[in-house]
Design a protein around this motif. Structure first.
Motif, PDB file in Angstrom:
ATOM      1  N   ALA A 378      13.232  -7.709  -1.600  1.00  0.00           N
ATOM      2  CA  ALA A 378      12.821  -6.678  -2.558  1.00  0.00           C
ATOM      3  C   ALA A 378      11.863  -7.253  -3.594  1.00  0.00           C
ATOM      4  CB  ALA A 378      14.047  -6.084  -3.238  1.00  0.00           C
ATOM      5  N   GLY A 379      12.154  -8.455  -4.077  1.00  0.00           N
ATOM      6  CA  GLY A 379      11.282  -9.078  -5.065  1.00  0.00           C
ATOM      7  C   GLY A 379       9.884  -9.317  -4.523  1.00  0.00           C
ATOM      8  N   ALA A 380       9.827  -9.748  -3.269  1.00  0.00           N
ATOM      9  CA  ALA A 380       8.517  -9.979  -2.651  1.00  0.00           C
ATOM     10  C   ALA A 380       7.729  -8.677  -2.539  1.00  0.00           C
ATOM     11  CB  ALA A 380       8.701 -10.609  -1.276  1.00  0.00           C
ATOM     12  N   LEU A 385       3.532  -4.831  -4.121  1.00  0.00           N
ATOM     13  CA  LEU A 385       3.117  -3.472  -4.488  1.00  0.00           C
ATOM     14  C   LEU A 385       2.927  -3.306  -5.992  1.00  0.00           C
ATOM     15  CD1 LEU A 385       2.673  -1.119  -2.423  1.00  0.00           C
ATOM     16  CD2 LEU A 385       4.008  -3.015  -1.520  1.00  0.00           C
ATOM     17  N   GLU A 386       3.147  -4.389  -6.751  1.00  0.00           N
ATOM     18  CA  GLU A 386       2.950  -4.364  -8.206  1.00  0.00           C
ATOM     19  C   GLU A 386       3.741  -3.237  -8.871  1.00  0.00           C
ATOM     20  OE1 GLU A 386      -1.161  -4.580  -9.312  1.00  0.00           O
ATOM     21  OE2 GLU A 386      -1.629  -6.130  -7.827  1.00  0.00           O
ATOM     22  N   VAL A 387       5.017  -3.108  -8.477  1.00  0.00           N
ATOM     23  CA  VAL A 387       5.904  -2.112  -9.086  1.00  0.00           C
ATOM     24  C   VAL A 387       6.251  -2.574 -10.496  1.00  0.00           C
ATOM     25  CG1 VAL A 387       8.101  -0.893  -8.906  1.00  0.00           C
ATOM     26  CG2 VAL A 387       6.841  -1.533  -6.823  1.00  0.00           C
ATOM     27  N   LYS A 388       5.990  -1.739 -11.482  1.00  0.00           N
ATOM     28  CA  LYS A 388       6.277  -2.087 -12.869  1.00  0.00           C
ATOM     29  C   LYS A 388       7.744  -1.801 -13.171  1.00  0.00           C
ATOM     30  CE  LYS A 388       1.558  -1.350 -14.532  1.00  0.00           C
ATOM     31  NZ  LYS A 388       0.685  -0.590 -15.460  1.00  0.00           N
ATOM     32  N   THR A 389       8.555  -2.852 -13.249  1.00  0.00           N
ATOM     33  CA  THR A 389       9.990  -2.722 -13.469  1.00  0.00           C
ATOM     34  C   THR A 389      10.523  -4.004 -14.084  1.00  0.00           C
ATOM     35  OG1 THR A 389      12.142  -2.444 -12.395  1.00  0.00           O
ATOM     36  CG2 THR A 389      10.406  -3.489 -11.090  1.00  0.00           C
ATOM     37  N   VAL A 407       7.379   2.232  -4.480  1.00  0.00           N
ATOM     38  CA  VAL A 407       8.645   1.831  -3.852  1.00  0.00           C
ATOM     39  C   VAL A 407       8.753   2.419  -2.446  1.00  0.00           C
ATOM     40  CG1 VAL A 407      11.168   2.106  -3.967  1.00  0.00           C
ATOM     41  CG2 VAL A 407       9.888   1.494  -6.021  1.00  0.00           C
ATOM     42  N   VAL A 408       8.342   3.682  -2.294  1.00  0.00           N
ATOM     43  CA  VAL A 408       8.366   4.314  -0.974  1.00  0.00           C
ATOM     44  C   VAL A 408       7.440   3.572  -0.012  1.00  0.00           C
ATOM     45  CG1 VAL A 408       7.935   6.455   0.298  1.00  0.00           C
ATOM     46  CG2 VAL A 408       8.948   6.557  -1.974  1.00  0.00           C
ATOM     47  N   MET A 409       6.256   3.204  -0.489  1.00  0.00           N
ATOM     48  CA  MET A 409       5.322   2.454   0.343  1.00  0.00           C
ATOM     49  C   MET A 409       5.877   1.068   0.652  1.00  0.00           C
ATOM     50  SD  MET A 409       2.296   2.590   1.860  1.00  0.00           S
ATOM     51  CE  MET A 409       1.224   3.762   0.994  1.00  0.00           C
ATOM     52  N   ARG A 432      -5.777   5.538 -10.503  1.00  0.00           N
ATOM     53  CA  ARG A 432      -5.654   4.103 -10.252  1.00  0.00           C
ATOM     54  C   ARG A 432      -4.575   3.805  -9.209  1.00  0.00           C
ATOM     55  NH1 ARG A 432      -6.914  -0.313 -13.282  1.00  0.00           N
ATOM     56  NH2 ARG A 432      -8.756   0.903 -13.800  1.00  0.00           N
ATOM     57  N   SER A 433      -3.422   4.483  -9.321  1.00  0.00           N
ATOM     58  CA  SER A 433      -2.349   4.266  -8.341  1.00  0.00           C
ATOM     59  C   SER A 433      -2.786   4.696  -6.954  1.00  0.00           C
ATOM     60  CB  SER A 433      -1.088   5.044  -8.759  1.00  0.00           C
ATOM     61  OG  SER A 433      -0.563   4.550  -9.970  1.00  0.00           O
ATOM     62  N   LYS A 434      -3.567   5.771  -6.888  1.00  0.00           N
ATOM     63  CA  LYS A 434      -4.078   6.240  -5.597  1.00  0.00           C
ATOM     64  C   LYS A 434      -4.940   5.165  -4.947  1.00  0.00           C
ATOM     65  CE  LYS A 434      -5.443  10.476  -5.287  1.00  0.00           C
ATOM     66  NZ  LYS A 434      -6.186  11.766  -5.334  1.00  0.00           N
ATOM     67  N   GLU A 435      -5.858   4.596  -5.714  1.00  0.00           N
ATOM     68  CA  GLU A 435      -6.725   3.554  -5.172  1.00  0.00           C
ATOM     69  C   GLU A 435      -5.906   2.336  -4.736  1.00  0.00           C
ATOM     70  OE1 GLU A 435      -9.498   2.746  -8.251  1.00  0.00           O
ATOM     71  OE2 GLU A 435     -10.696   4.559  -7.905  1.00  0.00           O
ATOM     72  N   PHE A 436      -4.898   1.987  -5.529  1.00  0.00           N
ATOM     73  CA  PHE A 436      -4.068   0.824  -5.215  1.00  0.00           C
ATOM     74  C   PHE A 436      -3.303   1.037  -3.913  1.00  0.00           C
ATOM     75  CE2 PHE A 436      -0.053  -1.442  -5.303  1.00  0.00           C
ATOM     76  CZ  PHE A 436      -0.448  -2.731  -5.632  1.00  0.00           C
ATOM     77  N   LEU A 437      -2.658   2.196  -3.771  1.00  0.00           N
ATOM     78  CA  LEU A 437      -1.862   2.468  -2.576  1.00  0.00           C
ATOM     79  C   LEU A 437      -2.732   2.468  -1.319  1.00  0.00           C
ATOM     80  CD1 LEU A 437       0.454   5.249  -4.015  1.00  0.00           C
ATOM     81  CD2 LEU A 437       1.199   3.002  -3.228  1.00  0.00           C
ATOM     82  N   LEU A 438      -3.895   3.100  -1.411  1.00  0.00           N
ATOM     83  CA  LEU A 438      -4.783   3.131  -0.250  1.00  0.00           C
ATOM     84  C   LEU A 438      -5.325   1.735   0.065  1.00  0.00           C
ATOM     85  CD1 LEU A 438      -6.685   6.479  -0.927  1.00  0.00           C
ATOM     86  CD2 LEU A 438      -4.811   6.067   0.687  1.00  0.00           C
ATOM     87  N   GLY A 439      -5.478   0.914  -0.975  1.00  0.00           N
ATOM     88  CA  GLY A 439      -5.877  -0.463  -0.740  1.00  0.00           C
ATOM     89  C   GLY A 439      -4.832  -1.229   0.058  1.00  0.00           C
ATOM     90  N   LYS A 440      -3.549  -0.975  -0.210  1.00  0.00           N
ATOM     91  CA  LYS A 440      -2.474  -1.623   0.538  1.00  0.00           C
ATOM     92  C   LYS A 440      -2.440  -1.144   1.993  1.00  0.00           C
ATOM     93  CE  LYS A 440      -1.176  -4.268  -2.671  1.00  0.00           C
ATOM     94  NZ  LYS A 440      -1.425  -5.727  -2.541  1.00  0.00           N
ATOM     95  N   VAL A 441      -2.809   0.114   2.198  1.00  0.00           N
ATOM     96  CA  VAL A 441      -2.906   0.621   3.571  1.00  0.00           C
ATOM     97  C   VAL A 441      -4.007  -0.133   4.327  1.00  0.00           C
ATOM     98  CG1 VAL A 441      -3.453   2.641   4.981  1.00  0.00           C
ATOM     99  CG2 VAL A 441      -2.017   2.896   2.954  1.00  0.00           C
ATOM    100  N   ALA A 442      -5.138  -0.306   3.672  1.00  0.00           N
ATOM    101  CA  ALA A 442      -6.249  -1.036   4.299  1.00  0.00           C
ATOM    102  C   ALA A 442      -5.850  -2.483   4.596  1.00  0.00           C
ATOM    103  CB  ALA A 442      -7.477  -0.995   3.394  1.00  0.00           C
TER     104      ALA A 442
END
Length: 499
Positions: A378-380, A385-389, A407-409, A432-442
């Motif tokens: 989970a930590g990794a 995913l740069e989850v702010k927590t 978290v879902v991604m 910004r979150s949209k760009e980040f999530l799509l970047g992780k998909v790429a």
């Protein structure tokens, strides 16, 4: 029409411990307008709405409604007569009828007994008054998202409010339903209703809103007429940076290898028919379509949430048991569902448990889980995913919408899937979150993962190597990378621009 603002907030400050949620923020909403409020997650929008609806009180600053000081927090009737909010998550009670929801706590009684005929008549008159065509005898749980929203708007207006806050109203609507919602908003405006429209979809702001206010980092950044504000300037105000046009993604498709996904002649009742396509390793394929096209149902079939009536699905050459989610997971599918609130996570479970719930077999023998292994994985993923927590033990419900989607991604990526199936993966998140999530998909595609993105959000589909368009349950068009928006929209609507 009066020029007195229906809502005016001045120099609002609100702190939660060390967190500054609003920092001397302002807002002025004029009567008869549809006023957009935009900003990234954490910008202060939700806190402002809480104050404008009397659910919380600012530490300092003032709020006026219709030119008068806002009521005290305990005077709920006075608040309901001034302002209402239709939230992204419906407040309609599904176990009650539409009439019961509309007239809740206002039912006419005689001798201590509710006069149900009178309740249904009053509810019908109220809905007709505000142009809502819903049978009041239906159970509210049977209504679609669009109908629930219309009922909630009418219910709020019945208390006397003429100022309605719409919180991400299109997050779960298809294109046709959005058009009907906008038509309804325009009609209510003509009847003297004012809207504060909160959305991450900037195209909607330009289509339906007169004025836009931007919040960033808990502060008011700007207010401007929509017609005079270029989109690039709006994005720059939201992000604090100049808008940059993204370069076309370098394709990661590994040609010559067997496809990761092979779909052959797949059909499901009246939802979609004889669909066939492949996805190669490293390829990102978009699946577009308007409401009723079948794209969402098709994507859900691939993940085992639905069972096709005919046809076949192969993942890496193997055929998982149809309609079986665990079998789909075991075959190597990672999944981001359409609705994170109902399908994406368990709210009161920890971030760590949500991220790892699909890979429990890797964390210990039998039904036992090694807490250290769980927290390490989970930590990794939290880092990736740069989850702010503050930590992995925090309940997912405590996170912002953008971090919940991360978290879902993270859960979808935790098992290093062969195939990622994503349904509107950036719904309800900021730019910004949209760009980040799509970047992780790429990034996942660059490592060889095959990806299917089912969405009618064009921004979700821009990184795709090719785009498949569905109309009325059938694949009708395939577009290569570099398509223009007008071509996709025309294909989704079944329109031939060359005809």
């Amino acid at each position: 029409m009066s020029t007195v603002p229906v809502a005016e907030a001045r120099q609002l400050v609100k702190r939660f411990g060390a967190t500054v949620a609003l920092d001397h923020a302002d807002l002025t909403v004029l009567p008869g307008h549809t006023h957009a409020l935009v900003g990234r997650n954490g910008a202060g929008k939700s806190t402002l709405v809480s104050i404008l609806t009397g659910l919380s009180e600012p530490d300092s600053g003032t709020v006026q409604l219709d030119g008068r000081p806002a009521p005290g927090l305990s005077d709920r009737d006075a608040w309901r007569a001034k302002v209402a909010c239709v939230y992204q998550r419906s407040t309609i009670i599904p176990e009650l009828s539409v009439a019961e929801n509309v007239m809740l706590n206002r039912q006419e009684t005689r001798g201590g007994l509710i006069r149900w005929r009178s309740v249904r008549r009053q509810a019908t008159e109220l809905l007709e008054r505000w142009s809502v065509d819903v049978d009041v005898r239906r159970m509210a749980g049977e209504l679609g998202v669009e109908q629930r929203q219309f009922v909630e708007i009418a219910r709020s207006l019945s208390f006397g409010a003429r100022f309605v806050i719409l919180d991400e109203p299109t997050a779960q609507l298809d294109g046709a339903a959005i058009t009907r919602l906008f038509r309804h908003i325009t009609e209510l405006q003509r009847q003297g209703v004012t809207f504060l429209y909160i959305s991450h979809h900037l195209d909607e702001v330009y289509e339906i809103c007169d004025t836009v206010t931007v919040y960033r980092d808990a502060r008011h950044v700007m207010t401007a007429p929509v017609a005079q504000l270029p989109k690039a300037d709006l994005v720059a105000a939201m992000t604090g940076e100049n808008a940059v046009t993204a370069e076309t993604r370098a394709t990661s498709v590994k040609k010559g290898l067997r496809p990761v996904l092979e779909v052959r002649e797949l059909s499901l009742d009246s939802l979609y028919h004889t669909v066939s396509f492949d996805i190669a390793p490293g390829e990102i394929v978009g699946l577009a379509g308007a409401g009723g096209s079948g794209k969402t149902e098709l994507a859900e079939t691939l993940t085992g949430l639905r069972k096709a009536s005919s046809g076949s699905i192969l993942i890496g050459g193997d055929s998982p048991r149809p309609g079986d989610v665990p079998a789909a997971l075991a075959a190597g599918i990672g999944f981001v569902p359409e609705d994170r609130h109902h399908q994406g996570f368990v709210p009161e479970m920890s971030i760590a448990d949500n991220i790892t719930m699909t890979v429990m077999d890797r964390l210990g023998p039998g039904v036992f889980v090694r807490a250290g292994e769980r927290d390490r994985l989970a930590g990794a993923m939290i880092t990736r995913l740069e989850v702010k927590t503050p930590g992995p033990e925090l309940p997912v419900s405590a996170l912002s919408g953008g971090n919940q989607q991360k978290v879902v991604m993270a859960r979808a990526l935790a098992a290093d899937p062969r195939l990622l199936v994503l349904i509107t993966p950036t719904a309800g998140v900021d730019v910004r979150s949209k760009e980040f999530l799509l970047g992780k998909v790429a990034e996942a595609a660059a490592q060889g993962t095959a990806v299917l993105i089912a969405s009618d959000e064009l921004d979700d589909l821009r990184l795709c190597d090719r785009l498949l368009v569905m109309v009325h349950g059938r694949l009708t068009t395939e577009l290569p990378a570099g398509w223009q928006d007008r071509d996709v929209v025309a294909a989704m609507e079944g329109v031939d621009l060359d005809a």
